[in-house]
Design an enzyme around this catalytic site. Structure first.
Site, PDB file in Angstrom:
ATOM      1  N   SER A 228       0.841  -1.196   0.000  1.00  0.00           N
ATOM      2  CA  SER A 228       0.000   0.000   0.000  1.00  0.00           C
ATOM      3  C   SER A 228       0.881   1.252   0.000  1.00  0.00           C
ATOM      4  CB  SER A 228      -0.947  -0.038   1.201  1.00  0.00           C
ATOM      5  OG  SER A 228      -1.906   0.980   1.121  1.00  0.00           O
TER       6      SER A 228
ATOM      7  N   ASP B  52      -5.458  -3.917  -2.842  1.00  0.00           N
ATOM      8  CA  ASP B  52      -4.472  -3.497  -1.844  1.00  0.00           C
ATOM      9  C   ASP B  52      -3.653  -4.683  -1.347  1.00  0.00           C
ATOM     10  OD1 ASP B  52      -3.032  -2.288   0.138  1.00  0.00           O
ATOM     11  OD2 ASP B  52      -4.735  -1.321   1.093  1.00  0.00           O
TER      12      ASP B  52
END
Length: 428
Positions: A49, A168
């Site tokens: 991320s 993600d």
């Protein structure tokens, strides 16, 4: 300790943190100032991320001022929105894509293939994939976008990378190679991480999720909320300084600094090294690779009266990133009357803003619309087939189950295998 003696014997891993990614910037700046060989000699720099964004900045050698301006820029834009992250203008993926296209060099894929590792989560099976080789600059950008994409927070259709959909990376592997003893892990959440905030709770219970061990505490719950709710610039600045202090504590515990800085900040004398422990002030302790020096104190940002003396470069970067817009209209919007006026006019302005920003997103989506619609059709077909198969299995299970008789079974006569024949009746 021996892994830090040979160059290329260790790696760095930055966790996902959303808006708290500025914590990684503070920790990275401490490593750059106090132990630059940890950054130069790392074999790989992994990230999930927003940790992947910090990792690519480390690979590129970007300054701390650049990182602070980029990360605080998005938070300051959210502050200007009347509804925060719920405003129609909030589009983090679009903002980050523009920034990546503007500052990534043409040869970033060559640099990234040598040192960078990006954690991705494959849709829909949730399998984790770590990308370490890149063929072009666009692949680096797309991999970073996939690693930052939080479902339903950033959109509905996951981005594509090399023909597959990814989301993600923190949802499947928040700290890549965290279980490897040669990996230095960094996270703004309290837990069993090398560089993390000190624990203020007596609770020793931990939660193991997404390849990360987090302490179960109200502090971590609050940080999880702040990650997605976009805290103020002051709060982000605070965690950036805390990341610097936590990285400094990591270095002093392992004897990778030349002087005990943290003891001077709390106005105490460092204790004498006990037998068998490592003295952080002696270079021979670094070469010997002895045990950790657990006597290094936990220092918080409030314990540092003047952070300029500790890291002037970091403080100058934070001041520049927090500099407000000097234009009169921008100053009025940030004032109390300006915010009150924005909320009062919200019922009138919100419909027009919704139509404008949704139309803008639709225009940007037009080039990718055919591929995305084809993917959505396949997902709907797969979901329909799965539902039909479940219904069929349940029907077959009910039909194949035996039907119980409503009448009780007849009692079978008892059989005695050893029963003897009855003797004949007596004759008169």
């Amino acid at each position: 300790m021996s892994c830090f003696e040979e160059e290329g014997g260790w790696s760095l891993s930055f966790s996902g943190a959303a808006f708290l990614g500025l914590y990684h910037v503070g920790a990275t700046q401490c490593l750059r100032e106090r132990a630059p060989r940890l950054l130069r000699g790392a074999r790989r720099i992994y990230g999930s991320s927003v940790g992947a964004l910090n990792a690519v900045c480390v690979v590129m050698g970007q300054s701390v001022e650049f990182c602070c301006v980029q990360l605080l820029g998005l938070a300051k834009q959210v502050e200007q929105l009347s509804l925060g992250v719920f405003h129609p203008a909030f589009s983090p993926i679009e903002h980050i894509r523009r920034q990546l296209q503007s500052f990534l060099p043409p040869d970033i894929h060559v640099l990234a293939s040598r040192q960078l590792g990006i954690s991705l989560t494959r849709w829909p099976d949730g399998h984790n994939v770590i990308i370490t080789d890149f063929n072009s600059r666009d692949e680096v950008i797309q991999a970073l976008i996939c690693s930052l994409y939080i479902p339903f927070y950033c959109g509905v259709i996951p981005p594509e990378f090399r023909g597959e959909r990814y989301i993600d990376g923190a949802l499947s592997n928040n700290l890549p190679f965290a279980d490897c003893p040669r990996t230095v892990t960094v996270s703004p959440f309290t837990g069993t991480v090398d560089i993390c905030p000190p624990s203020a709770s007596a609770n020793i219970q931990e939660l193991n999720a997404f390849n990360a061990s987090l302490q179960i505490s109200t502090r971590n719950l609050l940080l999880g909320f702040l990650c997605l709710a976009s805290p103020s610039s002051e709060v982000l600045t605070h965690y950036c300084r805390q990341g610097y202090l936590d990285a400094l504590r990591f270095l002093e515990r392992r004897g990778l600094t030349q002087e005990p800085v943290l003891w001077t900040l709390v106005s105490k004398e460092p204790p004498a090294p006990a037998p068998g422990t490592q003295d952080t002030g002696q270079s021979r302790g670094q070469r010997a690779g002895l045990s950790l020096n657990w006597a290094v104190p936990h220092v918080l940002v409030k314990d540092v009266p003047n952070f300029d003396q500790l890291s002037p470069e970091l403080e100058a970067a934070l001041r520049k990133a927090n500099r407000s817009d000097p234009r009169p209209w921008a100053r009025f919007r940030q004032s109390g009357p300006g915010k009150a006026l924005a909320y009062l006019l919200l019922p009138c302005t919100l419909p027009f803003e919704f139509v404008y920003f949704q139309g803008r997103r639709l225009a940007l989506w037009l080039p990718d619309m055919p591929a995305d619609l084809w993917w959505m059709q396949g997902e709907l077909r797969r979901a329909a087939l799965w539902a039909c198969s479940r219904m069929r299995d349940q029907l077959l299970e009910r039909l194949s189950s035996p039907v119980a008789s409503p009448l009780p079974p007849e009692a079978a006569p008892a059989k005695d295998s050893a029963q003897k024949p009855m003797p004949p009746a007596p004759r008169d």
